[in-house]
Design a protein around this motif. Structure first.
Motif, short mmCIF file in Angstrom:
data_model
loop_
_atom_site.label_atom_id
_atom_site.label_comp_id
_atom_site.label_asym_id
_atom_site.label_seq_id
_atom_site.Cartn_x
_atom_site.Cartn_y
_atom_site.Cartn_z
N LEU A 97 39.10 44.74 47.25
CA LEU A 97 37.69 44.58 47.65
C LEU A 97 37.19 45.74 48.49
N GLY A 98 38.07 46.34 49.29
CA GLY A 98 37.63 47.43 50.15
C GLY A 98 36.53 46.98 51.09
N ASP A 99 35.53 47.83 51.26
CA ASP A 99 34.40 47.52 52.14
C ASP A 99 33.12 47.29 51.34
N THR A 100 33.27 46.69 50.16
CA THR A 100 32.11 46.39 49.33
C THR A 100 31.77 44.91 49.43
N PRO A 101 30.49 44.54 49.27
CA PRO A 101 30.14 43.12 49.16
C PRO A 101 30.71 42.56 47.86
N PHE A 102 30.88 41.24 47.83
CA PHE A 102 31.48 40.65 46.63
C PHE A 102 31.06 39.20 46.49
N ILE A 103 31.19 38.71 45.27
CA ILE A 103 31.04 37.28 44.98
C ILE A 103 32.44 36.70 44.83
N MET A 104 32.65 35.54 45.43
CA MET A 104 33.91 34.82 45.24
C MET A 104 33.62 33.57 44.42
N TYR A 105 34.39 33.37 43.37
CA TYR A 105 34.10 32.33 42.37
C TYR A 105 35.38 31.57 42.10
N LEU A 106 35.36 30.26 42.31
CA LEU A 106 36.53 29.44 41.99
C LEU A 106 36.60 29.25 40.48
N GLY A 107 37.76 29.59 39.90
CA GLY A 107 37.86 29.72 38.46
C GLY A 107 37.79 28.44 37.66
N ASP A 108 37.82 27.27 38.32
CA ASP A 108 37.71 26.02 37.57
C ASP A 108 36.33 25.38 37.70
N ASN A 109 35.33 26.17 38.12
CA ASN A 109 33.95 25.71 38.23
C ASN A 109 33.14 26.09 36.99
N LEU A 110 32.22 25.23 36.63
CA LEU A 110 31.24 25.54 35.59
C LEU A 110 29.86 25.19 36.14
N ILE A 111 28.92 26.13 36.03
CA ILE A 111 27.55 25.84 36.45
C ILE A 111 26.58 26.17 35.32
N GLN A 112 25.44 25.51 35.34
CA GLN A 112 24.45 25.71 34.29
C GLN A 112 23.60 26.95 34.54
N ARG A 113 23.26 27.21 35.79
CA ARG A 113 22.31 28.26 36.12
C ARG A 113 22.96 29.64 36.15
N PRO A 114 22.20 30.70 35.81
CA PRO A 114 22.72 32.06 35.96
C PRO A 114 22.85 32.43 37.43
N LEU A 115 23.69 33.42 37.70
CA LEU A 115 23.96 33.85 39.07
C LEU A 115 22.91 34.83 39.60
N ASN A 116 22.11 35.41 38.74
CA ASN A 116 21.21 36.49 39.14
C ASN A 116 20.29 36.13 40.30
N PRO A 117 19.62 34.96 40.32
CA PRO A 117 18.72 34.68 41.44
C PRO A 117 19.44 34.64 42.79
N PHE A 118 20.65 34.14 42.81
CA PHE A 118 21.41 34.09 44.06
C PHE A 118 21.84 35.49 44.50
N LEU A 119 22.28 36.28 43.54
CA LEU A 119 22.66 37.65 43.84
C LEU A 119 21.47 38.44 44.36
#
Length: 357
Positions: A97-119
């Protein structure tokens, strides 16, 4: 921006399926759960992805998922020697990861909505943490957040006996590099793990910018059999595209949205969608009802199946009672003996062989 997907853990709630495989690789609509998360992250424009793996299932995850080419991404695998908590996984991934921002995602999750608005919100407001929340009926089973009217996070508690709200953490987080300092400042919880909720609470205590968004649409944690079947139902309902590459005889009937892979033979059978059937399967004298997923190289003879998931190379032969709400593991063999019970309901692990009385 990077992504960190967690694909370790022991998957105890999906045993016996996960005795011999990673829970994140159990298929939903014939695609590993993990891949939905990867695709969602890539769709949001993040292509540098680290995947946390465990010693027990890591090689299987690497072998099946590959280097990321199929997703248009670059995947780095990061070994977490022991399941010591979500914050510990971030700590192990620090070199990636270094010193960059990141998204952490639990691999057994499923969501309907795209991630773009949150990002977009995370970037535009230069937040140190953005967490996704969802109202639930049983908040004591989750990490829970208390927020103000504007979505600012006031408090986080992991699986509280007396929940401060009904807002559960979905398992998708956006972090600035400040999270590393917070993780370094916490101690293991009573269950011996470094909790990500404790690290985020440390950010709150330091009065950094920690905000939340309430997730709309469906969210599925596929850790249990019934959750897996519900995820399968929803994905088939919302994403399945009808395609038929099979050899189907004139006595068979295909109704509704059905996808069948190449090399599959369908003889004297009825298939009522939504249904997905993989490649090189053999179906004879069968009824395949809605919300069923059948993986590659499955053999079904005189089978009546509905709302079920059948994994790679399983065989179901001569079962004259309807199978519903079932998950049949890889290479499992389900056959019939002279006497039969009145009702059947299964969760069968890999390499099983069963004869019904």
């Amino acid at each position: 921006m990077k992504a960190l997907i967690l694909s370790g853990g022991k998957g105890t709630r999906l045993r016996p399926l996960t005795y011999s495989g990673a829970k994140q690789l159990v298929p939903v609509a014939n695609k590993p759960i993990l891949w939905y998360g990867i695709e969602g992250i890539v769709a949001a424009g993040i292509t540098d992805i680290g995947i946390i793996i465990s010693p027990e299932t890591g090689e299987e995850v690497k072998s099946l998922t590959g280097n990321g080419d199929r997703f248009g991404a670059k995947i780095t695998y990061i070994l977490q020697e022991e399941p010591a908590g979500l914050a510990h996984a971030v700590k192990v991934a620090r070199p990636f990861l270094g010193d960059t921002p990141f998204i952490m995602y639990l691999g057994d999750n499923l969501i309907q909505r795209p991630l773009n608005p949150f990002l977009d919100k995370f970037k535009a407001e230069q937040l140190d943490a953005l967490i996704l929340l969802r109202p639930v009926s049983n908040p004591s089973a989750f990490g829970v957040a208390k927020v103000d009217g504007k979505g600012k996070v006031l408090e986080l508690v992991e699986k509280p006996k007396d929940p401060p709200s009904n807002l559960a953490l979905v398992g998708i987080y956006f972090f600035s590099p400040q999270i590393h300092a917070a993780i370094a400042d916490i101690q293991p919880s009573a269950r011996g793990e470094l909790e990500i909720t404790d690290a985020i609470q440390r950010l709150i205590d330091w009065k950094t910018s920690v905000e939340s968004c309430t997730l709309e649409g469906w969210w599925l944690d596929t850790g249990k059999k019934d959750d897996l079947l519900e995820a399968n139902r929803i994905i088939l309902d919302t994403q399945l595209v009808a395609q038929n590459h099979a050899e189907v005889d004139s006595n068979s009937h295909i109704i509704g949205r059905v996808q069948i892979g190449a090399g599959t033979k369908v003889i004297n059978s009825s298939i009522r969608g939504p249904v997905i059937i993989g490649e090189n399967c053999y179906l004879e004298n069968c009824f395949i009802g809605p919300y069923s997923s059948i993986a590659d190289r499955v053999k079904l003879i005189e089978a009546d199946l509905e709302h079920s998931v059948v994994l790679h190379s399983a065989q179901i032969i001569g079962i004259h009672q309807r199978l519903v709400d079932s998950v049949i593991g890889r290479r499992a063999q389900l056959t019939v003996a002279p006497r039969r019970p009145k009702a059947l309901r299964f969760m069968i692990g890999d390499d099983s062989q069963i004869e019904l009385p």
